[in-house]
Design an enzyme around this catalytic site. Sequence first.
Site, PDB file in Angstrom:
ATOM      1  N   SER A 181      -8.181  -0.464  -5.753  1.00 29.15           N
ATOM      2  CA  SER A 181      -8.528  -0.080  -4.380  1.00 29.15           C
ATOM      3  C   SER A 181     -10.049   0.061  -4.243  1.00 29.15           C
ATOM      4  O   SER A 181     -10.771  -0.906  -4.428  1.00 29.15           O
ATOM      5  CB  SER A 181      -7.811   1.213  -3.992  1.00 29.15           C
ATOM      6  OG  SER A 181      -6.429   0.997  -3.890  1.00 29.15           O
ATOM      7  N   LYS A 210       0.849  -1.192   0.000  1.00 31.77           N
ATOM      8  CA  LYS A 210       0.000   0.000   0.000  1.00 31.77           C
ATOM      9  C   LYS A 210       0.883   1.239   0.000  1.00 31.77           C
ATOM     10  O   LYS A 210       1.125   1.878   1.031  1.00 31.77           O
ATOM     11  CB  LYS A 210      -0.941  -0.004   1.209  1.00 31.77           C
ATOM     12  CG  LYS A 210      -2.177   0.860   0.962  1.00 31.77           C
ATOM     13  CD  LYS A 210      -2.983   0.321  -0.207  1.00 31.77           C
ATOM     14  CE  LYS A 210      -3.993   1.318  -0.726  1.00 31.77           C
ATOM     15  NZ  LYS A 210      -4.640   0.880  -1.955  1.00 31.77           N
TER      16      LYS A 210
END
Length: 628
Positions: free
Chosen positions: A393, A193
């Site tokens: 995402s 991430k």
Amino acid sequence: MQFARKVWKLLVAFKDALALLFLLLFFGLIYGALASRPTPGRVVDGALLLDLDGVVVEERSEVSPLRLLLSAEAPAGEYQARDVERALRGAVRDGHVKAVVLDLSRFLGGGMVHMQEIGKALDAVRAAGKPVLTFANAYADDGVLLAAHASEVWVDPMGGAFVAGPGGTQTYYKGLFDRFKVNAHVYRAGTYKSYVEPYIRSDMSPAAREASEDLYGSIWATWKADVKKVRPKSKVEQVAGDPMAWVEASKGDFAQGAKSAGIVDRIGDKTEFERRVAEIAGDGPGGDGPAYAHTRLDTWLAANPAKAEGASIGVITIAGEIVDGEAGPGKAGGDRIAKLLDDNIDEGFKALVVRVDSPGGSVMAAERIRRAIERYKARKIPVVVSMANMAASGGYWVSTPAERIFAEPGTVTGSIGVFAVVTSFEKTLADFGVTSDGVRTTPLSGQPDILGGFTPEVEHMLQASVDNIYGKFLGVVAKSRKTTPERIDRVAQGRVWPGAEAKELGLVDEMGNLDVALAYAAKQGGVGNGKWHAQYLGAKEGRFESMLRSMLAGPGDGEAVYDLTGLVAARQEAQTRRIAAQFANLMGSRGAQAYCLDCPDLPAIGDPREAGNGLSLAARLAALAGLK
């Protein structure tokens, strides 16, 4: 007293002059817009002209009449990819269209998937025996890709072409934060991430580099394969791989260099190009327009409205950053999209196609949209997802209700991870003698305190919240993919994947474009061999907004065009907007985010005035530097 009366008369006269000026401007805009509006039925025998003075997008952004009226310059245009494709497919059968002309003089690009789909439509035009001609002062990557599908590519003698390829540098702020002792509290779930890395690192982590190399390598390979397929003799690898040798070989003449590399076919100015088109399409009516007979894109679309026969397949578009509230179109406001879905649930759709072109954003907004889509499933309405340039995402979060997910090789997806970032300034203030003290009845009293610092309890709670949301993310994906959260976790961790790899990993079901997804949805909806049509959900552009956009953002001779340095400047402006957005995101009041940093930047229309708000933190830090 006499002096005061004179001042008053002057102020009244000034007020009346302003009122008259705005009144004249208002009626002038209406007249000009009405004169420039496309008139159905005025398609002439000649060329279909696609003057792409701006960007190609999935969904055109909302236009603000006030901002357009007060803008210092006309905004760049936005062209929906499906409109461009429909016009090109229609040109194949339209007897009025003798050729297609792409004027890319002010073209700012679009996403890989959109460029490929438009390229296929251009191939269909050529296969029908109709030539496709393009002109530009300078071609960059997206322009090169589109022009590769043309039968004749023209460039101005003072112009040229270059190929930069995907990728580039990211800006990191840890050194800046350390200098001014800004504390960036980062909470994330997912090894890859990388969205938060600019705030906690000075360079790219090995994990993020691995993911980016795989992603951009795949996109670059797809780009080269597309160009080589239609122009096998082109030397784009030399242009991109060894630009210095290529420039030296062409002695700095980029137009000749582009021709020798097979990127362009002919060198000539706009007048020479128009004469060439006139040989095919016929002479134009004269005046300020091109010197050949032509019909512009908006006129062709107005004269050939999409047919609405048979059963309806609903299409909801989730394009741009996913944000809370009513934002959009152009941004995917969670409340706006959920309301669109709920308001149309009784329309009798045989199926629902969710068209996603988003790098993600707010977890709350993504979940709001996901629940609205689930309500269609509860009504036994088949749900199919079609991924465009990216569905990463939060863009993947909203895709999870689908019974089948379609993507394309150039699609960027995955990035299943969650993060939150909050800044505090207790160390910065301490340098100037500012401290904090007080009385707490609980460990959470007055927290989170961005001036006095966070307590350990708050730090733990925020990280636990992010971990919990990540677990829910894994859960909804696992349920959608009919597997376990543990298996999804192995391919999640915030990592992005190209479409083909995502299919191998089970995150995507099938390679296919929007048309393929619509056909599948119609079949699942029981249409069979009957007729059906796509019905796009969303508010149509108002008449006044349409007139303003047509007049202020429409094509016109005398507008600035992009040469090589102009294209470089446009890229620089996009980079500035990205940096401003990062600061705005850091300082904004945002909850947990599911957002993709590794996703390629799409060309965007931005208001430069907004950049100042995003750089507010930089301004504060600069002010502190001046005090030292």
